[in-house]
Design a protein around this motif. Structure first.
Motif, PDB file in Angstrom:
ATOM      1  N   GLU A 178      -0.088  -5.881  -9.042  1.00 17.78           N
ATOM      2  CA  GLU A 178       0.531  -6.886  -9.913  1.00 17.78           C
ATOM      3  C   GLU A 178       0.976  -6.344 -11.262  1.00 17.78           C
ATOM      4  O   GLU A 178       1.385  -7.107 -12.129  1.00 17.78           O
ATOM      5  N   THR A 218       8.768  -8.421  -5.196  1.00 16.06           N
ATOM      6  CA  THR A 218       7.647  -9.214  -4.679  1.00 16.06           C
ATOM      7  C   THR A 218       7.291  -8.789  -3.258  1.00 16.06           C
ATOM      8  O   THR A 218       6.107  -8.738  -2.891  1.00 16.06           O
ATOM      9  N   TRP A 219       8.279  -8.452  -2.441  1.00 17.07           N
ATOM     10  CA  TRP A 219       8.009  -7.956  -1.088  1.00 17.07           C
ATOM     11  C   TRP A 219       7.200  -6.660  -1.149  1.00 17.07           C
ATOM     12  O   TRP A 219       6.268  -6.454  -0.362  1.00 17.07           O
ATOM     13  N   ARG A 228       5.090  -5.856  -3.363  1.00 14.50           N
ATOM     14  CA  ARG A 228       3.715  -6.220  -3.707  1.00 14.50           C
ATOM     15  C   ARG A 228       2.973  -6.747  -2.478  1.00 14.50           C
ATOM     16  O   ARG A 228       1.831  -6.356  -2.209  1.00 14.50           O
ATOM     17  N   ARG A 229       3.601  -7.637  -1.735  1.00 15.17           N
ATOM     18  CA  ARG A 229       2.921  -8.324  -0.634  1.00 15.17           C
ATOM     19  C   ARG A 229       2.817  -7.453   0.616  1.00 15.17           C
ATOM     20  O   ARG A 229       1.778  -7.435   1.284  1.00 15.17           O
ATOM     21  N   ALA A 230       3.881  -6.721   0.930  1.00 12.87           N
ATOM     22  CA  ALA A 230       3.905  -5.969   2.182  1.00 12.87           C
ATOM     23  C   ALA A 230       3.309  -4.573   2.048  1.00 12.87           C
ATOM     24  O   ALA A 230       2.713  -4.056   2.997  1.00 12.87           O
TER      25      ALA A 230
END
Length: 353
Positions: free
Chosen positions: A98, A88-89, A91-93
């Motif tokens: 997705e 998830t990191w 994906r976000r950073a």
């Protein structure tokens, strides 16, 4: 331990949130099962039936707008990239997107995750690197990774600076159900700070020392001892595996063997895969997966699958779909599966050649 493991019953259907798999301390909590990760949740992937939530993996991926497994390559993850919260990191950073991450639990032999010589700049923790380790057996993860996911991992790992992307030839990698994954891609140490830390002349396995203790280690960077040639560019799904299962006109001695023969890297050998062969009535047979039978054919080692497969794709046309299948000896190989309806087709007798 190298990653705190959270034991869950593999038959669990409900997805597990990232909160069950925190990323700190490095390398984080690692699921003890294969999983598909999307939207901050890990869905149990059943490798015996190749399903997620009772849905075939490729169908599940398609429902999420993602490419099938045949367009992904195996990437060995032995550090924090096995942790759902780290995914998830990414994906976000780093904008990984997705698309689901498909992560297979595997067992490695003769290689080990060991502590690196330098600390991570962003949090001061000591990361893992891979090293030769004769006789050592560990459990890690293999991503079936898309080219886009590898592009993000390149940035995360500092490709060609801290790490290099390579094909791992040292040791063996097997899935939980015994399928061998030959020469997976992996990130191995490149810069001095990502070489193995040698303490009293030997690397220290991550399985033997916690992150807290590892941060206080003192030593010198050393060679990882791996047979792992560096790869150029972005991996393509057609590059792996380098083997083909043929059962019809492409078999040795049949009219279309000439398409395969120039690309063979060795002698073909008799083999079977799970499935049944049907008579199409058109002069060529059709392989059907998902049956209890074993379909006979030939296993052909291939020198350059990325060069051969487009030729065969055109030859087979829209009636067939190219998929990765597993031969009886555990070899992963490409084969062409009938994609049209089976209505009116009859199975060929057992032992058909």
């Amino acid at each position: 331990m190298h990653g705190r493991r959270l034991s869950r019953h593999p038959d669990r259907v409900a997805p597990l949130p990232d909160a069950d798999f925190p990323a700190d301390p490095y390398p984080g909590v690692v699921p003890d099962f294969s999983f598909a990760h999307v939207d901050g949740e890990s869905h149990v992937l059943h490798t015996d039936s190749w399903t997620v939530a009772d849905t075939p993996v490729d169908d599940w991926l398609a429902a999420h707008g993602a490419v099938p497994c045949s367009q992904r390559v195996p990437l060995l993850a032995y550090g924090s990239n096995r942790c759902p919260s780290k995914i998830t990191w990414l994906r976000r950073a780093l904008g990984m997107g997705e698309d689901p991450v498909v992560a297979l639990r595997v067992r490695t032999r003769d290689v080990a995750a060991v502590w690196a010589s330098g600390l991570r700049r962003r949090d001061g923790q000591r990361p893992a690197v891979l090293a030769d380790a004769p006789g050592v057996v560990e459990e890690h993860v293999v991503w079936l990774a898309t080219s886009e996911q590898i592009a993000v991992l390149d940035r995360c790992e500092g490709r060609d600076e801290r790490f290099r992307l390579a094909r791992l030839r040292t040791g063996e990698v097997h899935t939980a159900d015994g399928v061998r994954i030959p020469e997976p891609w992996c990130y191995v140490g490149h810069g001095a700070i990502r070489l193995p830390l040698l303490v009293d002349g030997a690397p220290v396995r991550c399985a033997d020392l916690t992150q807290e203790a590892a941060r206080g280690l003192a030593g010198e960077p050393g060679d990882d001892g791996l047979d792992a040639p560096t790869v150029a560019g972005t991996p393509h799904g057609d590059e792996w595996p380098a083997a083909l299962f043929v059962y019809g006109l492409l078999q040795p001695g049949q009219p279309s063997w000439s398409l395969v023969a120039p690309h063979a890297a060795g002698d073909p050998r008799r083999a079977t895969v799970v499935g049944s062969v049907y008579d199409t009535g058109l002069g060529y047979p059709a392989l059907r997966r998902g049956t209890a039978d074993r379909a006979p054919g030939w296993l052909v080692p291939v020198r350059d699958p990325a060069a051969l497969l487009p030729v065969l794709d055109e030859y087979e046309g829209g009636q067939y779909r190219r998929e990765r299948v597993v031969a009886a000896d555990g070899t992963i190989c490409w084969s062409y599966v009938w994609a049209a309806p089976f209505d009116g087709l009859r199975p060929l007798p057992a032992g058909w050649r």
